[in-house]
Design an enzyme around this catalytic site. Structure first.
Site, mmCIF file in Angstrom:
data_model
loop_
_atom_site.group_PDB
_atom_site.id
_atom_site.type_symbol
_atom_site.label_atom_id
_atom_site.label_comp_id
_atom_site.label_asym_id
_atom_site.label_seq_id
_atom_site.Cartn_x
_atom_site.Cartn_y
_atom_site.Cartn_z
ATOM 1 C CB ILE A 192 58.093 72.865 38.560
ATOM 2 C CG1 ILE A 192 57.969 72.394 40.008
ATOM 3 C CG2 ILE A 192 59.085 71.972 37.816
ATOM 4 C CD1 ILE A 192 57.400 70.989 40.157
ATOM 5 N N GLY A 237 52.970 85.357 35.459
ATOM 6 C CA GLY A 237 53.328 84.544 36.613
ATOM 7 C C GLY A 237 54.786 84.694 36.982
ATOM 8 C CB ILE A 254 46.043 73.802 28.938
ATOM 9 C CG1 ILE A 254 46.608 72.484 28.430
ATOM 10 C CG2 ILE A 254 45.080 73.582 30.085
ATOM 11 C CD1 ILE A 254 47.804 72.640 27.553
ATOM 12 C CG LEU A 264 55.765 71.134 33.939
ATOM 13 C CD1 LEU A 264 56.462 71.094 32.595
ATOM 14 C CD2 LEU A 264 56.678 71.744 34.992
ATOM 15 C CB ALA A 265 49.412 73.770 31.827
ATOM 16 C CB ILE A 309 48.777 71.613 41.328
ATOM 17 C CG1 ILE A 309 49.123 73.045 41.726
ATOM 18 C CG2 ILE A 309 49.223 71.303 39.914
ATOM 19 C CD1 ILE A 309 50.612 73.295 41.807
ATOM 20 C CE1 TYR A 358 46.767 67.888 40.968
ATOM 21 C CE2 TYR A 358 47.450 66.642 42.906
ATOM 22 C CZ TYR A 358 47.764 67.272 41.719
ATOM 23 O OH TYR A 358 49.052 67.272 41.267
ATOM 24 C CE LYS A 417 48.721 65.788 37.215
ATOM 25 N NZ LYS A 417 49.174 66.649 36.091
ATOM 26 C CG ASN A 452 55.271 65.923 48.271
ATOM 27 O OD1 ASN A 452 55.234 64.696 48.226
ATOM 28 N ND2 ASN A 452 54.204 66.660 48.505
#
Length: 337
Positions: free
Chosen positions: A19, A47, A67, A86-87, A90, A154, A158, A183
């Site tokens: 993303i 990446g 990060i 966004l780092a 996941i 995970y 979050k 998703n």
């Protein structure tokens, strides 16, 4: 909305991910002055940023870092107007075996960024949450007031990161917006996710079958361009309450079994479907249904998902056909969102 990014100094963490790379493209197209944080690695890779054209990369400042490094993040944030965070680690399966790493990246890394944004008076930070924080739905569609449930390490990491963003908004008046995309799928997504793994196996002549986890779970699948538009709206809409989570999803749901059927029809594949034990979550950890109620975000920003599922899948299949034809299959790091 995109016009409001012209000449703005914007930092994107996790820019080297799925993303994140799409968001960088859109921000550059909107005239923003973009700094892209890519995780440092010994191979010199940036990446998915490496797949962007020169017309984007020539206008992007790529910074390799981590990060988790507070001193580096403090220096990096200085001078930016808007930060998109966004780092993250996941991949749900890896979190069962390495939960400490998810705390280090997702919780401590987020804390580092929040503290840096506070120190440098950033005008807005958009913190990326996930629909996984809701766990198995107690009611559907899922609104932001649904209980949070840590059904995997995970998801727990979050939830903790979300609460830290909320705490900084309430304690220090940090202008932090919490965006919860459901998703997301599309080109550049790694095979850790179900849609790309189904597509790749359907197209790959070396695969005699399609091996996946359970067919029963249902998900709200949102094409990546719609998710990126949600980030852009979250970054510049004036009527968003800080410290408040906002869902961004289509409000529709399909089971994994239905996704397999559609992909096979669109690709012409006629392969048996087999269960891959490595993709099965522990019994009490599986999330069986995720479907978004995004009214709060839609009313505040005017955003809505526009790409229907078949169109999004056709675009993603075309991308995979091209990668396979060129022999360029690459598995993205679990670090990248």
């Amino acid at each position: 909305m995109t016009d409001s990014y012209s000449s703005k100094r914007v930092l994107v963490t996790g820019a080297d991910g799925f993303i994140g790379s799409h968001l960088v493209e859109s921000l550059v197209g909107a005239g923003a002055r973009v700094t892209a944080l890519a995780q440092y690695n010994a191979m010199g890779s940036n990446g998915w940023l490496d797949d962007l054209g020169d017309e984007v990369l020539d206008k992007t400042k790529v910074h390799r870092g981590d990060i988790r490094d507070l001193a580096d993040i403090q220096r990096l944030v200085d001078g930016h107007d808007i930060v998109f965070h966004l780092a993250a680690l996941i991949a749900v399966p890896y979190s069962y075996s390495s939960p400490q790493s998810y705390v280090d990246v997702n919780v401590t890394g987020t804390l580092n960024l929040l503290e840096a944004c506070r120190s440098h008076d950033v005008a807005r930070i958009i913190h990326t949450s996930t629909s996984e924080v809701y766990g198995t739905a107690q009611n559907t569609p899922i609104g932001e007031d649904h209980p949070l449930q840590g059904q995997s390490p995970y998801a727990a990491s979050k939830i903790a990161a979300d609460m830290m963003a909320q705490a900084y908004a309430r304690s220090f008046d940090l202008p932090a917006v919490i965006l919860r995309p459901f998703n997301t799928y599309g080109p550049r997504q790694s095979e850790r996710a179900v849609i790309p793994t189904v597509i790749r196996q359907a197209l790959d002549p070396n695969c005699e079958s399609i091996r996946i986890g359970g067919l029963e779970p249902k998900r709200d699948f949102c094409f990546v361009s719609d998710t990126v538009d949600a980030f852009l709206a979250a970054g510049r809409s004036p009527d968003l309450d800080t410290g408040t989570p906002f869902n961004a999803g289509t409000g529709r749901t399909e089971s994994i079994g239905e996704i397999v059927e559609i992909v096979c029809r669109l690709t012409g594949a006629n392969k048996p479907v087999e269960t891959d034990p490595e993709r099965i979550r522990p019994e009490n950890s599986e999330v069986f249904e995720l479907i978004a109620r995004s009214d709060r975000f839609i009313e505040a920003t005017g955003w809505s998902a526009k790409v229907n599922l078949e169109t999004g899948l056709e675009t993603t299949i075309a991308w995979w056909r091209d990668r396979l034809a060129r022999g360029e299959i690459r598995h993205s790091s679990a670090y990248l969102i």
